[in-house]
Design an enzyme around this catalytic site. Sequence first.
Site, PDB file in Angstrom:
ATOM      1  N   ASN A   1      -7.284  20.589  -0.659  1.00  0.00           N
ATOM      2  CA  ASN A   1      -6.868  21.358   0.515  1.00  0.00           C
ATOM      3  C   ASN A   1      -7.014  20.505   1.775  1.00  0.00           C
ATOM      4  O   ASN A   1      -8.045  19.875   1.965  1.00  0.00           O
ATOM      5  CB  ASN A   1      -7.727  22.617   0.649  1.00  0.00           C
ATOM      6  CG  ASN A   1      -7.374  23.679  -0.381  1.00  0.00           C
ATOM      7  OD1 ASN A   1      -6.218  24.012  -0.569  1.00  0.00           O
ATOM      8  ND2 ASN A   1      -8.404  24.240  -1.046  1.00  0.00           N
TER       9      ASN A   1
ATOM     10  N   LYS B   1      -8.567   5.573   4.045  1.00  0.00           N
ATOM     11  CA  LYS B   1      -9.698   5.231   3.185  1.00  0.00           C
ATOM     12  C   LYS B   1      -9.630   6.128   1.953  1.00  0.00           C
ATOM     13  O   LYS B   1      -9.523   7.357   2.076  1.00  0.00           O
ATOM     14  CB  LYS B   1     -11.008   5.468   3.936  1.00  0.00           C
ATOM     15  CG  LYS B   1     -12.236   4.857   3.269  1.00  0.00           C
ATOM     16  CD  LYS B   1     -12.227   3.332   3.361  1.00  0.00           C
ATOM     17  CE  LYS B   1     -13.563   2.747   2.903  1.00  0.00           C
ATOM     18  NZ  LYS B   1     -14.638   3.020   3.872  1.00  0.00           N
ATOM     19  N   HIS B   2      -9.651   5.532   0.791  1.00  0.00           N
ATOM     20  CA  HIS B   2      -9.557   6.272  -0.470  1.00  0.00           C
ATOM     21  C   HIS B   2      -8.357   7.222  -0.485  1.00  0.00           C
ATOM     22  O   HIS B   2      -8.467   8.400  -0.837  1.00  0.00           O
ATOM     23  CB  HIS B   2     -10.853   7.026  -0.748  1.00  0.00           C
ATOM     24  CG  HIS B   2     -12.028   6.123  -0.973  1.00  0.00           C
ATOM     25  ND1 HIS B   2     -12.087   5.212  -2.014  1.00  0.00           N
ATOM     26  CD2 HIS B   2     -13.182   5.959  -0.273  1.00  0.00           C
ATOM     27  CE1 HIS B   2     -13.218   4.542  -1.959  1.00  0.00           C
ATOM     28  NE2 HIS B   2     -13.903   4.973  -0.907  1.00  0.00           N
TER      29      HIS B   2
ATOM     30  N   HIS C   1      -1.852  16.429  -4.556  1.00  0.00           N
ATOM     31  CA  HIS C   1      -2.988  16.350  -5.481  1.00  0.00           C
ATOM     32  C   HIS C   1      -3.122  14.952  -6.077  1.00  0.00           C
ATOM     33  O   HIS C   1      -2.203  14.160  -5.994  1.00  0.00           O
ATOM     34  CB  HIS C   1      -2.820  17.375  -6.601  1.00  0.00           C
ATOM     35  CG  HIS C   1      -2.849  18.787  -6.102  1.00  0.00           C
ATOM     36  ND1 HIS C   1      -1.718  19.570  -6.049  1.00  0.00           N
ATOM     37  CD2 HIS C   1      -3.862  19.533  -5.593  1.00  0.00           C
ATOM     38  CE1 HIS C   1      -2.044  20.767  -5.553  1.00  0.00           C
ATOM     39  NE2 HIS C   1      -3.327  20.758  -5.272  1.00  0.00           N
TER      40      HIS C   1
ATOM     41  N   THR D   1      31.229 -10.773 -26.689  1.00  0.00           N
ATOM     42  CA  THR D   1      30.208 -11.101 -27.693  1.00  0.00           C
ATOM     43  C   THR D   1      30.058 -10.018 -28.757  1.00  0.00           C
ATOM     44  O   THR D   1      29.279 -10.193 -29.705  1.00  0.00           O
ATOM     45  CB  THR D   1      28.840 -11.306 -27.013  1.00  0.00           C
ATOM     46  OG1 THR D   1      28.469 -10.115 -26.327  1.00  0.00           O
ATOM     47  CG2 THR D   1      28.902 -12.458 -26.023  1.00  0.00           C
TER      48      THR D   1
ATOM     49  N   TYR E   1      -8.763  -5.466 -12.364  1.00  0.00           N
ATOM     50  CA  TYR E   1      -9.150  -4.223 -13.009  1.00  0.00           C
ATOM     51  C   TYR E   1      -8.499  -3.068 -12.260  1.00  0.00           C
ATOM     52  O   TYR E   1      -7.794  -3.272 -11.270  1.00  0.00           O
ATOM     53  CB  TYR E   1     -10.680  -4.059 -13.055  1.00  0.00           C
ATOM     54  CG  TYR E   1     -11.395  -4.196 -11.735  1.00  0.00           C
ATOM     55  CD1 TYR E   1     -11.477  -3.127 -10.840  1.00  0.00           C
ATOM     56  CD2 TYR E   1     -12.014  -5.395 -11.383  1.00  0.00           C
ATOM     57  CE1 TYR E   1     -12.143  -3.247  -9.631  1.00  0.00           C
ATOM     58  CE2 TYR E   1     -12.683  -5.525 -10.172  1.00  0.00           C
ATOM     59  CZ  TYR E   1     -12.745  -4.447  -9.305  1.00  0.00           C
ATOM     60  OH  TYR E   1     -13.397  -4.562  -8.110  1.00  0.00           O
TER      61      TYR E   1
END
Length: 528
Positions: free
Chosen positions: A422, A279-280, A528, A69, A218
């Site tokens: 930490n 959790k989180h 982190h 092509t 969201y």
Amino acid sequence: MTERPISRALISVSDKTGLIDFARALVSRGVALVSTGGTAKALGEAGLDVVDVSGLTGFPEMMDGRVKTLHPKVHGGLLAIRGDAGHEASMAEHGIKPIDLLVVNLYPFEAALARAADYDDMVENIDVGGPAMIRGAAKNHAHVAVVVEPADYAAVLDEMAANDGATTLALRKRLAAKAFSRTAAYDAAIGTWLSGEAGDETPAFRALGGTLAQGLRYGENPHQQAAFYRTPAVRPGVATAIQLQGKELSYNNINDTDAAFELVGEFDAARTAACVIVKHANPCGVAEGASLSEAYERALACDPVSAFGGIVALNRILDADAARRIVEIFTEVIVAPDADDEARAIVAAKKNLRLLVTGGLPDPRAAGLAFKTVAGGFLVQNRDAGVVDDLELKVVTKRTPTETELADLRFAFRVAKHVKSNAIVYAKAGATVGVGAGQMSRVDSARIAAQKALDAGKASGSTEPLTRGSVVASDAFFPFADGLDAAIEAGATAVIQPGGSMRDAEVIARADEAGLAMVFTGMRHFRH
């Protein structure tokens, strides 16, 4: 006029989903078809009139299809500005006919990457003509429509039906934006792969690319818009998982499920059953056991309060016993390599509970890249593929840890790798008994973990803290002896940490004074 009729279409696709029906609909509106290779063969076998691209260019496909092509009669037909006198004259002089619709999807490079194809196979799956045509058509979207995936066939046909065979500029803009994004993601995958093959860890240009897996209601908070993108990958995980049931995953669900499953992947399923509760994005309970049910019970005991509304990750096929126990409290997501029929039926009774199966566990040693955005740029690093089982542990105290302590030290350090810094992790008998995460001070992490262990102990009727007789892991060195003092106060008997502080001698002396055993790993796990 912003509406542009389609009289000629060039179709060249590797994904032939819906191809014949789409092509028939185009032909029914008088659209002439031009095609290449396997696509032309498929259209011809379906009884459709199609001109092979070699008939358009006057040159045969050559070099195993690498050149077919890349020709002025193709790119001139895509790039010519309709109504421009100079362009029209060039087309007439060189016998170039306009191409009003380009339908191309690229060689399956990402699929080759996912199946870990060999080097030569990967190279042959790098498309050249396809991206060139896509970019040309997308640049000229004022006149040409470009389709890069079957999902857009219906939109093109709907517009043609509504506009007497024409497309609107609004649709062509949207398709052009998708086309450029598609080639960008494609080239990003190629560039990342080839940089790795070349051993270039810091290439001058770094591109990110992904395919939309789902739009999200969201992000972390309701005022933030979000979406989930899938990158070419070979690691089992949340991006490759099949959701068997439950509500749509949220941004936080995806993030937390990834954290949980990456941690449970550290535990060899052939050696032990393991359960992680997150959790989180932080583990609030991790345990091994003779069965998944036992592992879950022991993980839950670490912090039953935080486990409410958490994510449960398992390293073996979810069975009925484990499923029954897990559904007793509110859980957002269960993720496992698979689930047996009885377990699926048990979880199905909780219609909102999301059940994901991945087909396998992620390899904690696998190479890969991790990205983090910052204002005006992003950071890139190799993923943390350090595994404690591969490290040579150095005993630095007078007392050597017992075999039982040594096993728990490895367990605790394996978990600490996945706790936000930490990080302090207390463990005993193959289970966490206290987790301290994300504090600015390592002393605070140690104290928080001990307090959580104390609360969990009281809830279970224990007369002493769960940390009594435990071991403790720190993701990085103790800069002062005060962090170690908090662990000693909690009742820990052995410590695992990277070492490397200017005050290591002070910390070691304090451990000796308290009769603790301490080992250094030589590897830290900041997260982190």
